[in-house]
Design an enzyme around this catalytic site. Structure first.
Site, PDB file in Angstrom:
ATOM      1  N   LEU A 210     -49.629   5.418  -8.784  1.00  0.00           N
ATOM      2  CA  LEU A 210     -49.898   4.447  -9.790  1.00  0.00           C
ATOM      3  C   LEU A 210     -50.782   3.230  -9.472  1.00  0.00           C
ATOM      4  O   LEU A 210     -50.614   2.584  -8.553  1.00  0.00           O
ATOM      5  CB  LEU A 210     -48.501   3.775 -10.522  1.00  0.00           C
ATOM      6  CG  LEU A 210     -47.890   4.994 -11.265  1.00  0.00           C
ATOM      7  CD1 LEU A 210     -46.387   4.740 -11.104  1.00  0.00           C
ATOM      8  CD2 LEU A 210     -48.112   5.154 -12.467  1.00  0.00           C
ATOM      9  N   HIS A 211     -51.888   2.923 -10.078  1.00  0.00           N
ATOM     10  CA  HIS A 211     -52.757   1.903  -9.647  1.00  0.00           C
ATOM     11  C   HIS A 211     -53.590   1.221 -10.904  1.00  0.00           C
ATOM     12  O   HIS A 211     -54.274   0.251 -10.502  1.00  0.00           O
ATOM     13  CB  HIS A 211     -53.635   2.278  -8.327  1.00  0.00           C
ATOM     14  CG  HIS A 211     -54.713   3.229  -9.208  1.00  0.00           C
ATOM     15  ND1 HIS A 211     -54.516   4.587  -8.961  1.00  0.00           N
ATOM     16  CD2 HIS A 211     -55.967   2.933  -9.583  1.00  0.00           C
ATOM     17  CE1 HIS A 211     -55.581   5.354  -9.418  1.00  0.00           C
ATOM     18  NE2 HIS A 211     -56.449   4.470  -9.916  1.00  0.00           N
ATOM     19  N   ARG A 212     -53.298   1.503 -11.699  1.00  0.00           N
ATOM     20  CA  ARG A 212     -54.317   1.037 -12.870  1.00  0.00           C
ATOM     21  C   ARG A 212     -53.940  -0.547 -13.395  1.00  0.00           C
ATOM     22  O   ARG A 212     -52.452  -0.781 -13.224  1.00  0.00           O
ATOM     23  CB  ARG A 212     -53.954   1.790 -14.324  1.00  0.00           C
ATOM     24  CG  ARG A 212     -54.535   3.240 -14.662  1.00  0.00           C
ATOM     25  CD  ARG A 212     -55.934   3.277 -14.373  1.00  0.00           C
ATOM     26  NE  ARG A 212     -56.280   4.590 -14.144  1.00  0.00           N
ATOM     27  CZ  ARG A 212     -57.426   4.678 -13.486  1.00  0.00           C
ATOM     28  NH1 ARG A 212     -58.298   3.904 -13.292  1.00  0.00           N
ATOM     29  NH2 ARG A 212     -57.796   5.965 -13.134  1.00  0.00           N
TER      30      ARG A 212
END
Ligand code: UD1
Ligand code: UDP
Length: 363
Positions: A210-212
């Site tokens: 997850l990195h948004r």
């Protein structure tokens, strides 16, 4: 500062961020097979060993001819630094064609500089649309496609979007997905047993990545994400190779407080996909991972309200889920782990050669 690049007026590839590398590798290889002179520029948008160098080693990419070393910054700082450095480079030795990949700031910056210097631009992965203007990637996609002369699409929906935006059909080529070329070429190296051993996994497990900005940037979103990840970890072990963007915020929000979550550094491509291949479910907001799970047949739960890659839902294993629904969706996957899936048309390992044929045709 960049050093001088090759003088040949051939194809110049601009890469810079993790997802660019598996897309560029098959295109570069196929152009090399056709004897086309090439220059590889790395903007330095990603620079950690695990976000960049490991891909060059594992995917057999050539050493970049130039690394602009721009590093991190705000959108304007990063895009502006890449533009300034690329402009000098292109003025010194103008390439015949600039190839850009995906939807990152390096993609946009290169397209802008090339267009203003009247150098043709080819965009690999053109036409994808989330229709979500709050995503920086959507801005990058729209502008890059507008400036591109050769639009290389992974799926029919992308072709349709470009047509709806008034792009002339002559410029659009449905070529398939080069990221899947890389996946299929490396399939034998994705070793589930080695991944289980490396991460000490015995039973069913999930992989999360997850990195948004919408998931990890604000303290409130980070807290909500951690809460939902903990509820996933109540059901099965979770391995989370954590992108550097979210590390501080997610750790401050208590990510490490659940014993069922193993937070590790970003993994090399081969190690990551070995882990994904054996997972019961993948929880992600990554674009590329939605595509890779589609082909591997691993259930993918995408923590986003939209996707620019709808074929991963219509053909693949992908489902969009909210934070509130994630734990329930994981329970559903655990109860029925076998999902039917089809591989989207032209995701067959031959996109690189198709792209190279198009590019040779326009050179
Ligand atoms: C970028 C892309 C995103 C893509 C993602 C892939 C843009 C606008 N976004 O997001 O579309 O999905 O890459 O991974 O181009 N950092 C490090 N080491 C690195 C790189 C970054 O520590 O090697 C940290 C820095 O604190 C940096 C932050 O990560 O500020 C964000 O990096 P950046 O390249 O700006 O955006 P990403 O979130 O990585
Ligand atoms: N990836 C990797 N190691 C990781 C996480 C992802 O090798 O720890 C790979 C993944 O398999 C895919 C690419 O990185 O090939 C996707 O990049 P990312 O998720 O950073 O970007 P996005 O696709 O969202 O733009």
């Amino acid at each position: 500062m960049p050093t001088s690049t090759a003088t040949a007026a051939g194809v110049l590839h601009v890469t810079g961020a993790r997802p660019n590398f598996p897309k560029a590798a098959p295109v570069i290889a196929a152009l090399a097979d056709r004897g086309v002179p090439q220059t590889l520029v790395h903007t330095g948008q990603h620079y950690d060993e695990r976000m960049s160098d490991v891909f060059f080693r594992q995917l057999g990419l050539p050493e970049p001819d130039v690394n602009l070393g721009v590093g991190s910054g705000t959108h304007a700082q990063q895009t502006g630094s890449i533009m300034t450095a690329l402009e000098s480079l292109f003025l010194e030795a103008p390439p015949a064609l600039v190839v850009v990949y995906g939807d990152v700031n390096s993609t946009l910056a290169a397209a802008l500089v090339a267009a203003k210097l009247h150098i043709s631009v080819a965009h690999v992965e053109a036409g994808l649309r989330s229709f979500d203007p709050t995503m920086p990637e959507e801005v990058n996609r729209l502008v890059t496609d507008r400036l591109s002369d050769v639009l290389l699409c992974t799926s029919a929906d992308a072709v349709a979007h470009l047509g709806n935006e008034g792009v002339h059909a002559d410029k659009i080529h449905l070529v398939g997905n080069p990221m899947i070329d890389t996946l299929l070429a490396n399939l034998d190296r994705f070793d589930v047993a080695a991944a289980r051993e490396q991460h000490d996994l015995e039973g069913a497990y999930a992989v999360a990545t997850l990195h948004r900005p919408a998931n990890v940037d604000s303290a409130a979103d980070a807290q909500a994400l951690v809460k939902t990840l903990h509820s996933v970890a109540d059901q099965l072990e979770v391995v989370l190779p954590l992108h550097p963007r979210g590390r501080a915020g997610l750790e401050a929000a208590g990510l490490l407080e659940h014993g069922g979550i193993s937070v590790v550094e970003p993994l090399g491509y081969v190690e990551f996909l070995g882990l994904v291949r054996g997972a019961t479910a993948v929880v992600t907001d990554s674009g590329g991972v939605q595509e890779e799970t589609t082909v591997l047949g691993v259930p993918c739960l995408t923590l986003r309200p939209n996707t620019e890659r709808p074929v991963t839902i219509t053909h693949g294993t992908n489902r969009l889920v909210t934070r509130e629904d994630l734990a329930y969706a994981v329970g559903e996957v655990l109860a029925a782990p076998d999902v039917e899936h089809k591989v989207p048309p032209l995701w067959d390992g031959q996109a690189g050669p198709r792209i190279a044929d198009v590019l040779v045709g326009v050179l």
